[in-house]
Design a protein around this motif. Structure first.
Motif, mmCIF file in Angstrom:
data_model
loop_
_atom_site.group_PDB
_atom_site.id
_atom_site.type_symbol
_atom_site.label_atom_id
_atom_site.label_comp_id
_atom_site.label_asym_id
_atom_site.label_seq_id
_atom_site.Cartn_x
_atom_site.Cartn_y
_atom_site.Cartn_z
ATOM 1 N N ARG A 12 0.980 -1.223 0.040
ATOM 2 C CA ARG A 12 -0.058 -0.074 -0.030
ATOM 3 C C ARG A 12 0.876 1.216 -0.109
ATOM 4 O O ARG A 12 0.685 2.150 -0.697
ATOM 5 N N ASN A 13 1.995 1.263 0.810
ATOM 6 C CA ASN A 13 2.770 2.433 0.717
ATOM 7 C C ASN A 13 3.484 2.615 -0.628
ATOM 8 O O ASN A 13 3.784 3.797 -0.982
ATOM 9 N N ALA A 14 3.865 1.418 -1.236
ATOM 10 C CA ALA A 14 4.475 1.418 -2.451
ATOM 11 C C ALA A 14 3.585 2.163 -3.542
ATOM 12 O O ALA A 14 4.012 2.973 -4.241
ATOM 13 N N MET A 15 2.170 1.562 -3.441
ATOM 14 C CA MET A 15 1.597 2.507 -4.337
ATOM 15 C C MET A 15 1.097 3.892 -4.101
ATOM 16 O O MET A 15 1.140 4.680 -4.969
ATOM 17 N N ARG A 16 1.439 4.461 -2.658
ATOM 18 C CA ARG A 16 1.335 5.748 -2.209
ATOM 19 C C ARG A 16 2.539 6.526 -2.910
ATOM 20 O O ARG A 16 2.511 7.618 -3.627
ATOM 21 N N HIS A 17 3.622 5.867 -3.033
ATOM 22 C CA HIS A 17 5.045 6.619 -3.518
ATOM 23 C C HIS A 17 5.084 6.445 -5.131
ATOM 24 O O HIS A 17 5.247 7.350 -5.763
ATOM 25 N N TYR A 18 4.537 5.530 -5.556
ATOM 26 C CA TYR A 18 4.374 5.282 -7.104
ATOM 27 C C TYR A 18 3.431 6.545 -7.438
ATOM 28 O O TYR A 18 3.377 7.170 -8.585
ATOM 29 N N ARG A 19 2.343 6.853 -6.699
ATOM 30 C CA ARG A 19 1.348 7.705 -7.007
ATOM 31 C C ARG A 19 1.855 9.233 -7.304
ATOM 32 O O ARG A 19 1.813 9.725 -8.301
ATOM 33 N N ALA A 20 2.793 9.466 -6.286
ATOM 34 C CA ALA A 20 3.566 10.756 -6.174
ATOM 35 C C ALA A 20 4.464 10.919 -7.619
ATOM 36 O O ALA A 20 4.470 11.910 -8.108
ATOM 37 N N LEU A 21 5.061 9.728 -7.977
ATOM 38 C CA LEU A 21 5.789 9.871 -9.021
ATOM 39 C C LEU A 21 4.965 10.087 -10.505
ATOM 40 O O LEU A 21 5.225 10.885 -11.418
ATOM 41 N N VAL A 22 4.038 9.192 -10.317
ATOM 42 C CA VAL A 22 2.930 9.181 -11.684
ATOM 43 C C VAL A 22 2.462 10.652 -11.765
ATOM 44 O O VAL A 22 2.377 11.244 -13.048
ATOM 45 N N GLU A 23 1.689 11.014 -10.528
ATOM 46 C CA GLU A 23 1.370 12.672 -10.657
ATOM 47 C C GLU A 23 2.304 13.353 -10.947
ATOM 48 O O GLU A 23 2.145 14.390 -12.010
ATOM 49 N N ASP A 24 3.478 13.480 -10.536
ATOM 50 C CA ASP A 24 4.766 14.527 -11.049
ATOM 51 C C ASP A 24 5.046 14.428 -12.380
ATOM 52 O O ASP A 24 4.946 15.221 -13.162
ATOM 53 N N LEU A 25 5.256 12.914 -12.790
ATOM 54 C CA LEU A 25 5.370 12.793 -14.309
ATOM 55 C C LEU A 25 4.477 13.383 -15.415
ATOM 56 O O LEU A 25 4.603 14.192 -16.090
#
Length: 182
Positions: free
Chosen positions: A159-172
């Motif tokens: 779940r934490n990995a998904m939160r972290h991936y989300r931050a990069l997806v949004e930034d990209l």
């Protein structure tokens, strides 16, 4: 002009040149910190040598300058947002699969933008030039998602990995429609 005036002028010029030379590393450091954000401090810690870290950051910048980055079309961006929403929905039934999909999505966005996709460490280096503030998220997420069978991540870790991936997806995706190819 008197000899004294010439000497004073030469001394002033030498002092100004010395000040400019002395200020150069400070200005360089400030520019790199502003450009790379937290990645600057991360690399200095990792390398244990400020000069080596600064040289690597400058090398990353030069490599990045050779990329022909393309903005995403609005349709493509919307498609990635739908893919991201789908990955999040899949988390309930398949946390590992959702995290794997999130990692793949990062690579797809990078590839479409024009980034080379040559492995995680190179992706991190390439992304650091424009997305330095989001890189710690990518490192954490990738570290969780790539843990082996001897130390499998818990559902909470995923779940934490998904939160972290989300931050990069949004930034990209936020940068992808506003940046221009260089």
């Amino acid at each position: 002009m008197s000899t004294t005036a010439i000497i004073v002028l030469v001394v002033v010029v030498v002092l100004l040149l010395a000040a400019a030379v002395a200020a150069r590393p400070y200005l360089r450091r400030r520019q790199l910190r502003a450009r790379f954000g937290p990645e600057y401090d991360h690399l200095v810690r990792d390398k244990g040598d400020r000069r080596a870290a600064e040289q690597e950051l400058e090398d990353r910048q030069r490599r990045h300058d050779r990329f022909e980055l393309r903005p995403l079309t609005a349709e493509s961006r919307e498609g990635y947002l739908r893919d991201w929403a789908w990955a999040q929905e899949q988390f309930v039934d398949s946390p590992h699969g959702a995290v794997r999909r999130a990692d793949q999505l990062i690579g797809q966005i990078m590839r479409e933008r024009g980034y080379p996709v040559e492995g995680t460490e190179q992706q991190i280096a390439d992304l650091s030039v424009e997305h330095g503030k989001a890189l710690d998220n990518y490192r954490i997420a990738h570290a969780i998602s790539s843990r082996g069978d001897d130390d499998p991540p818990s559902t909470e870790d995923l779940r934490n990995a998904m939160r972290h991936y989300r931050a990069l997806v949004e930034d990209l995706l936020d940068h992808a429609t506003t940046e221009r190819s260089k």
